[in-house]
Design a protein around this motif. Structure first.
Motif, mmCIF file in Angstrom:
data_model
loop_
_atom_site.group_PDB
_atom_site.id
_atom_site.type_symbol
_atom_site.label_atom_id
_atom_site.label_comp_id
_atom_site.label_asym_id
_atom_site.label_seq_id
_atom_site.Cartn_x
_atom_site.Cartn_y
_atom_site.Cartn_z
ATOM 1 N N HIS A 267 0.847 -1.169 0.024
ATOM 2 C CA HIS A 267 0.007 0.148 -0.132
ATOM 3 C C HIS A 267 0.906 1.098 -0.101
ATOM 4 C CE1 HIS A 267 -3.612 2.435 2.085
ATOM 5 N NE2 HIS A 267 -2.779 3.271 1.169
ATOM 6 N N HIS B 9 1.733 4.679 -2.870
ATOM 7 C CA HIS B 9 1.802 6.181 -2.716
ATOM 8 C C HIS B 9 3.100 6.526 -3.336
ATOM 9 C CE1 HIS B 9 -1.195 7.058 0.325
ATOM 10 N NE2 HIS B 9 -1.575 5.903 0.077
ATOM 11 N N CYS C 94 -5.293 9.506 2.659
ATOM 12 C CA CYS C 94 -5.717 8.153 2.649
ATOM 13 C C CYS C 94 -6.014 7.891 4.069
ATOM 14 C CB CYS C 94 -4.505 7.464 2.183
ATOM 15 S SG CYS C 94 -4.466 5.748 2.385
ATOM 16 N N HIS D 287 0.058 3.142 7.396
ATOM 17 C CA HIS D 287 1.306 3.720 6.761
ATOM 18 C C HIS D 287 2.476 3.427 7.596
ATOM 19 C CE1 HIS D 287 -0.251 5.013 2.856
ATOM 20 N NE2 HIS D 287 -1.427 5.174 3.747
HETATM 21 ZN ZN LIG Z 1 -2.823 5.029 1.164
#
Ligand SMILES: [Zn+2]
Length: 406
Positions: free
Chosen positions: A96, A100, A199, A203
């Motif tokens: 993920h 980005h 988002c 992360h």
């Molecule tokens: Zn994201």
């Protein structure tokens, strides 16, 4: 409202919580907690797995603002200890966040905007608004180098809600969908923001956690392009898998792994040359058989020359091609050929005669091949077909011969 621990503490994998409500998700009981480290599916990132009080969590979904933890067994009540599957979470985080960074790299290098993202079981992909023709190997390698540069620099990552004033100052890659949560890569203080994208996913704290990013291929996708990629642990696994495949291919080709491409090309060329040679030899062989049969032909026919009726035994596989070769050779020698062969229990027929006026071979064959339970047809001077019942081959040839004009 559930306190979503994963937003501020993406590394948190164990937590204590209280069950606030029990609902249902599909066929499973699903609990709502006062706090959770489980990420519910969203924004292209799959849901976490793990367990709650030892009961496996099979899915996590957000429904009407509630985070539902679907369970494989009876729902616990009161205080419960939760454990998130760390390997799965890290894998999703790597793919993920890698996306980005990749989207930022494509935008910087090719002004290509990311339209969507799919986190697959094996590989992930992004869809871009540029034609696939622009994404040749050189372009992919350049973007790949750029995205790995972002990883290797181990830049700080900030994921939090930003105030309207802060938001206005951020170089957002795309419009915020809901909420004010933005993932910022780079150091705002030193003016080095590499990417800022709204988002709600999980992360890392730094880009280095993504691990190496490998771009696999670009495909046409509507007007745009789809780029497949892997990040982190998947890159290592894929490399091992490709090495294994290469080693197997090298073993079959009896060459070193580095020579597989050359060896495969040589083998394919060699095979094509030999196939051509084999076809030539088969044709010559069939023509020789036709000459032998023509010499023995006795019964004259009013139109179409002497008739040769025979059941042949093809020298190799491929009864249909053999019959066509011999029948063609007979027609070229002024004969009418009614030929048959049996292969693997099936019956094959091929009828041919010299060009010009004469009985229609196509019609003759259609009737004869019906006796074999099959189909076939062709032109007035050449027809062929076959059927499953090879035992009636003689009868089919006899019926065809009887239909020829005396
Ligand atoms: Zn994201």
């Amino acid at each position: 409202v559930t306190d979503r621990l994963y937003l501020d503490a993406p590394e948190l994998l164990e937590f204590d919580a209280s069950v606030r409500a029990v609902r249902a998700l599909g066929d499973h009981p699903a609990v709502v907690l006062d706090r959770t480290a489980f990420y519910p599916e969203g924004g292209g990132q799959p849901a976490d797995r793990g367990d709650l009080g030892g009961v496996p969590v099979v899915d996590v979904q957000e429904v009407d603002g509630e985070v539902l933890h679907a369970l494989a067994g009876p729902a616990p009540s009161g205080a419960v200890h939760g454990r998130v599957d760390g390997a799965r979470r890290r894998d999703h985080l790597q793919q993920h966040h890698g996306q980005h960074l990749l989207s930022a790299a494509f935008e910087a290098a090719l002004q290509a905007r990311t339209l969507s993202f799919h986190l697959g079981a094996e590989v992930s992909s992004i869809d871009l608004d540029v034609p696939a023709a622009r994404l040749d190997a050189a372009a992919l390698r350049a973007v790949e180098a750029r995205v790995n540069e972002l990883v290797f620099r181990d830049l700080p990552v900030t994921a939090r809600d930003f105030s309207p004033e802060e938001l206005a100052a951020l170089p957002l890659r795309r419009e915020a969908m809901k909420g004010a949560r933005v993932v910022v890569v780079g150091d705002a203080a030193s003016g080095g923001i590499v990417d800022a994208s709204p988002c709600g996913g999980t992360h890392p704290r730094r880009t280095g956690e993504v691990g190496a990013v490998a771009l696999l291929r670009a495909l046409r996708w509507g007007q745009g392009a789809r780029v497949e990629f892997v990040c982190g642990g998947r890159t290592v696994r894929l490399l091992a898998e490709l090495q294994e495949r290469l080693a197997r291919a090298a073993e079959h080709l009896r060459c070193a792994a580095a020579e597989v491409a050359d060896a495969a090309r040589r083998t394919t060329e060699d095979l094509a040359a030999r196939r051509k040679e084999a076809e030539k030899l088969a044709l010559a062989l069939a023509d020789g058989e036709a000459a032998r049969l023509a010499a023995g032909a006795v019964r004259p026919a009013a139109a179409g020359g002497p008739v040769v009726r025979a059941v042949l035994v093809p020298p190799g596989g491929g009864a249909a091609a053999w019959l066509r070769g011999v029948a063609g050779g007979l027609a070229a020698r002024g004969c009418t050929a009614l030929l048959g062969a049996v292969e693997d229990g099936k019956g094959f027929l091929c009828f041919a005669r010299p060009r010009g006026p004469g009985p229609a071979m196509g019609e003759l064959l259609r009737e004869a091949v019906a006796l074999l339970g099959g189909k076939g047809g062709g032109a007035p001077d050449l027809a062929q077909g076959g059927g499953p019942d090879g035992s009636r081959l003689e009868a089919a040839l006899e019926a065809a011969a009887a239909r020829l004009p005396p």
